[in-house]
Motif scaffolding. Structure first.
Motif, PDB file in Angstrom:
ATOM      1  N   GLY A 345      22.449 -38.250 -44.737  1.00  0.00           N
ATOM      2  CA  GLY A 345      23.109 -37.114 -44.566  1.00  0.00           C
ATOM      3  C   GLY A 345      22.769 -36.789 -43.128  1.00  0.00           C
ATOM      4  N   GLU A 346      23.614 -36.047 -42.344  1.00  0.00           N
ATOM      5  CA  GLU A 346      23.231 -35.496 -41.135  1.00  0.00           C
ATOM      6  C   GLU A 346      24.444 -34.442 -40.714  1.00  0.00           C
ATOM      7  N   THR A 347      23.870 -33.448 -40.154  1.00  0.00           N
ATOM      8  CA  THR A 347      24.721 -32.333 -39.841  1.00  0.00           C
ATOM      9  C   THR A 347      24.039 -31.281 -38.669  1.00  0.00           C
ATOM     10  N   GLU A 348      24.914 -30.694 -37.909  1.00  0.00           N
ATOM     11  CA  GLU A 348      24.303 -29.641 -37.147  1.00  0.00           C
ATOM     12  C   GLU A 348      24.356 -28.484 -37.703  1.00  0.00           C
ATOM     13  N   ILE A 349      23.277 -27.502 -37.333  1.00  0.00           N
ATOM     14  CA  ILE A 349      23.182 -26.279 -37.936  1.00  0.00           C
ATOM     15  C   ILE A 349      23.267 -25.012 -37.105  1.00  0.00           C
ATOM     16  N   PRO A 350      24.622 -24.750 -36.754  1.00  0.00           N
ATOM     17  CA  PRO A 350      24.948 -23.801 -35.711  1.00  0.00           C
ATOM     18  C   PRO A 350      24.225 -22.350 -35.822  1.00  0.00           C
ATOM     19  N   GLU A 351      23.891 -22.174 -36.974  1.00  0.00           N
ATOM     20  CA  GLU A 351      23.434 -20.830 -37.390  1.00  0.00           C
ATOM     21  C   GLU A 351      21.901 -20.709 -36.967  1.00  0.00           C
ATOM     22  N   LEU A 352      21.203 -21.936 -36.570  1.00  0.00           N
ATOM     23  CA  LEU A 352      19.729 -21.937 -35.940  1.00  0.00           C
ATOM     24  C   LEU A 352      19.957 -22.199 -34.346  1.00  0.00           C
ATOM     25  N   ASP A 353      18.945 -21.462 -33.847  1.00  0.00           N
ATOM     26  CA  ASP A 353      18.651 -21.671 -32.467  1.00  0.00           C
ATOM     27  C   ASP A 353      17.616 -22.119 -32.033  1.00  0.00           C
ATOM     28  N   LYS A 354      16.488 -22.650 -33.120  1.00  0.00           N
ATOM     29  CA  LYS A 354      15.350 -23.146 -32.991  1.00  0.00           C
ATOM     30  C   LYS A 354      14.958 -23.865 -34.295  1.00  0.00           C
ATOM     31  N   VAL A 355      14.369 -25.048 -34.137  1.00  0.00           N
ATOM     32  CA  VAL A 355      13.913 -25.657 -35.466  1.00  0.00           C
ATOM     33  C   VAL A 355      13.017 -24.887 -36.060  1.00  0.00           C
ATOM     34  N   PRO A 356      12.877 -24.693 -37.220  1.00  0.00           N
ATOM     35  CA  PRO A 356      12.045 -23.830 -38.087  1.00  0.00           C
ATOM     36  C   PRO A 356      10.455 -24.484 -37.749  1.00  0.00           C
ATOM     37  N   SER A 357       9.625 -23.454 -37.474  1.00  0.00           N
ATOM     38  CA  SER A 357       8.476 -23.523 -36.987  1.00  0.00           C
ATOM     39  C   SER A 357       7.279 -24.196 -38.215  1.00  0.00           C
ATOM     40  N   SER A 358       6.542 -25.155 -38.008  1.00  0.00           N
ATOM     41  CA  SER A 358       5.474 -25.606 -38.904  1.00  0.00           C
ATOM     42  C   SER A 358       5.919 -25.510 -40.227  1.00  0.00           C
ATOM     43  N   ALA A 359       7.156 -26.242 -40.414  1.00  0.00           N
ATOM     44  CA  ALA A 359       7.861 -26.231 -41.888  1.00  0.00           C
ATOM     45  C   ALA A 359       7.259 -27.165 -42.633  1.00  0.00           C
ATOM     46  N   PHE A 360       7.375 -26.813 -43.918  1.00  0.00           N
ATOM     47  CA  PHE A 360       7.150 -27.563 -45.325  1.00  0.00           C
ATOM     48  C   PHE A 360       7.873 -27.263 -46.354  1.00  0.00           C
ATOM     49  N   PHE A 361       8.013 -28.249 -47.378  1.00  0.00           N
ATOM     50  CA  PHE A 361       8.757 -27.883 -48.486  1.00  0.00           C
ATOM     51  C   PHE A 361       7.724 -27.396 -49.579  1.00  0.00           C
ATOM     52  N   LYS A 362       8.113 -26.583 -50.521  1.00  0.00           N
ATOM     53  CA  LYS A 362       7.468 -26.150 -51.780  1.00  0.00           C
ATOM     54  C   LYS A 362       8.140 -25.515 -52.683  1.00  0.00           C
ATOM     55  N   ASP A 363       8.194 -26.285 -53.780  1.00  0.00           N
ATOM     56  CA  ASP A 363       8.893 -25.839 -55.055  1.00  0.00           C
ATOM     57  C   ASP A 363      10.434 -25.989 -54.652  1.00  0.00           C
ATOM     58  N   GLY A 364      10.857 -27.028 -53.712  1.00  0.00           N
ATOM     59  CA  GLY A 364      12.299 -27.072 -53.479  1.00  0.00           C
ATOM     60  C   GLY A 364      12.924 -26.222 -52.421  1.00  0.00           C
ATOM     61  N   LYS A 365      12.200 -25.424 -51.714  1.00  0.00           N
ATOM     62  CA  LYS A 365      12.594 -24.846 -50.811  1.00  0.00           C
ATOM     63  C   LYS A 365      11.878 -25.025 -49.406  1.00  0.00           C
ATOM     64  N   LEU A 366      12.439 -24.737 -48.470  1.00  0.00           N
ATOM     65  CA  LEU A 366      11.786 -24.997 -47.246  1.00  0.00           C
ATOM     66  C   LEU A 366      11.173 -23.756 -46.463  1.00  0.00           C
ATOM     67  N   TRP A 367       9.804 -23.973 -46.238  1.00  0.00           N
ATOM     68  CA  TRP A 367       9.081 -22.692 -45.727  1.00  0.00           C
ATOM     69  C   TRP A 367       8.781 -22.996 -44.307  1.00  0.00           C
ATOM     70  N   SER A 368       8.783 -21.812 -43.517  1.00  0.00           N
ATOM     71  CA  SER A 368       8.772 -21.975 -42.137  1.00  0.00           C
ATOM     72  C   SER A 368       7.863 -20.806 -41.479  1.00  0.00           C
ATOM     73  N   TYR A 369       7.010 -20.866 -40.823  1.00  0.00           N
ATOM     74  CA  TYR A 369       5.991 -19.840 -40.312  1.00  0.00           C
ATOM     75  C   TYR A 369       6.879 -18.996 -39.503  1.00  0.00           C
ATOM     76  N   VAL A 370       6.747 -17.654 -39.478  1.00  0.00           N
ATOM     77  CA  VAL A 370       7.274 -16.645 -38.637  1.00  0.00           C
ATOM     78  C   VAL A 370       6.097 -15.296 -38.529  1.00  0.00           C
ATOM     79  N   ASN A 371       5.973 -15.075 -37.372  1.00  0.00           N
ATOM     80  CA  ASN A 371       5.279 -13.918 -37.096  1.00  0.00           C
ATOM     81  C   ASN A 371       5.892 -12.535 -37.304  1.00  0.00           C
ATOM     82  N   VAL A 372       5.531 -11.717 -38.110  1.00  0.00           N
ATOM     83  CA  VAL A 372       6.124 -10.541 -38.361  1.00  0.00           C
ATOM     84  C   VAL A 372       5.257  -9.294 -38.266  1.00  0.00           C
ATOM     85  N   ASP A 373       5.308  -8.935 -37.099  1.00  0.00           N
ATOM     86  CA  ASP A 373       4.721  -7.854 -36.372  1.00  0.00           C
ATOM     87  C   ASP A 373       3.090  -8.192 -36.395  1.00  0.00           C
ATOM     88  N   ASP A 374       2.747  -9.283 -35.990  1.00  0.00           N
ATOM     89  CA  ASP A 374       1.438  -9.850 -35.916  1.00  0.00           C
ATOM     90  C   ASP A 374       0.856 -10.109 -37.254  1.00  0.00           C
TER      91      ASP A 374
END
Length: 386
Positions: A345-374
């Motif tokens: 499979g291959e696709t463009e993801i227009p909803e994103l404007d950057k690659v998810p940061s430091s991503a990993f899969f856990k329990d079938g979901k993709l987790w990505s780091y975000v800074n939420v007010d430090d």
């Protein structure tokens, strides 16, 4: 290499051999044809403590069950043990910076969880494995002259601990001691007991070094390099690079690598426009970086244990406007592979404007780091394929 140490060096990261497979789509179906996703943001509760995010979570690592996320704080020399199921900072494990059990007082290039709740710490002065009591249980400092690696270039001797992975019994170590000054990349295979080994060529990833950009002037030396990735995923080991979609797979103890090459239909298979490798002004340096980043680039492999699929993000950075402080935006692409690295499979993801940061899969979901007010947060993606 020693003569370069006094020079201010800015390392900008944006991140033969076995058989070859040209991995086409294993069937006519593109599993990402109707791809969509939803996202929730979760935040870790640190209690009365502070999780230092000044360097993001680039060196964060997971335990085998992906229950715990470990993030080292160089300021306090503490390893933050974060429970991802409960979203709390569960413990801060203390280490010494100096002395016989010191992890290093200078810049730590690697701080990573190892099975049995031991930790690998590496910097340019020393490398070792430490237990959770802060004791060094194995010294891995490899000094030039103390180790014999056949085929290793002289400058690469000073970079032997770059991206270390171990065999399960820790008798073998693999690393990527490339000479970024010359743009060369190598895979080193080292037997730790004898401190001897050899270099395994990785020619399909030579193009990573072709996009090294060196600025030399009287005031500063700056280097832009594209990334190489050395990963252990389950029982196999993988090599990939930011400039090309090819992937090597290898098994511990073997000198042969299996090469997988892909024919993508929505983006080029590699960067195609060359850059000038040596420039003499900041303006030229920025212009060549823009040329490199404006072409397709690839991230490391991600593996979903639930579906036994591999995924890989790609991105093409957009040209910045007049505001130098504006965030760098990109077209984002996603590629899917089955467990045998067939492209499915291959696709463009227009909803994103950057690659998810430091991503990993856990329990079938993709987790990505975000800074939420430090505060440490994660964007949790639920992927839909219908």
């Amino acid at each position: 290499m020693k003569n370069l140490l006094p020079i201010l060096l800015l390392l900008v990261l944006f991140s033969s051999c076995g058989g070859t497979d040209t991995a086409q789509n294993s069937g006519s179906e593109n599993i990402l044809e109707n791809f969509s996703f939803t996202t929730d943001t979760v935040v870790v509760n640190p209690g009365e403590e502070i999780i230092n995010l000044s360097r993001g979570v680039r060196n964060g690592s997971l335990d085998e069950s992906k229950t715990y996320f470990y993030l080292f704080d160089e300021v306090t020399a503490q390893m933050n043990k974060i429970n991802l199921d409960q979203l709390i900072l569960e413990e801060q494990i203390s280490f010494e910076k100096e002395g016989p059990n010191g992890v290093g007082a200078n810049y730590i290039t690697t701080s990573r969880y190892l099975p049995g709740e031991e930790f690998l710490f590496a910097n340019f002065q020393n490398t070792g494995i430490f237990n959770r009591n802060g004791e060094k249980v194995q010294d891995l400092t490899l000094k030039p002259g103390d180790i014999q690696v056949e085929g290793l270039s002289e400058n690469a001797e000073y970079n032997l601990t770059n991206q270390i992975v171990f065999s399960p019994d820790r008798k073998w170590m693999y690393s990527l001691p490339g000479d970024f000054m010359e743009g060369t990349n190598q895979l080193a295979k080292i037997k730790l007991e004898s401190k001897s080994g050899n270099v395994i060529p990785i020619p399909a990833l030579d193009k990573v070094g072709d996009y090294r950009i060196l600025l030399q002037s009287d005031e500063i030396m700056s280097i832009y390099v594209e990334e190489l990735f050395l990963q252990q995923i389950e029982d196999s080991y993988f090599l990939s690079g930011g400039t090309v979609n090819s992937i090597y797979r290898f098994e511990i103890g073997q000198d042969s690598l299996k090469l997988f090459e892909f024919d993508f239909s929505i983006v080029p298979n590699e960067k195609e426009i060359p850059v000038n490798n040596k420039v003499s002004s900041q303006k030229e340096f920025e212009s060549e970086m823009k040329k490199a980043r404006g072409q397709i680039g690839f991230d490391k492999l991600l593996f979903d244990e639930n579906t036994k699929r591999f995924y890989r993000f790609g991105r093409i950075y957009e040209t910045k406007g007049d505001d130098p402080d504006a965030p760098l935006k990109a077209q984002v692409f996603l590629f899917a592979f089955d467990e045998n690295l067939n492209l499915i499979g291959e696709t463009e993801i227009p909803e994103l404007d950057k690659v998810p940061s430091s991503a990993f899969f856990k329990d079938g979901k993709l987790w990505s780091y975000v800074n939420v007010d430090d505060e440490l947060g994660f964007a949790v993606f639920t992927l839909n394929f219908n």
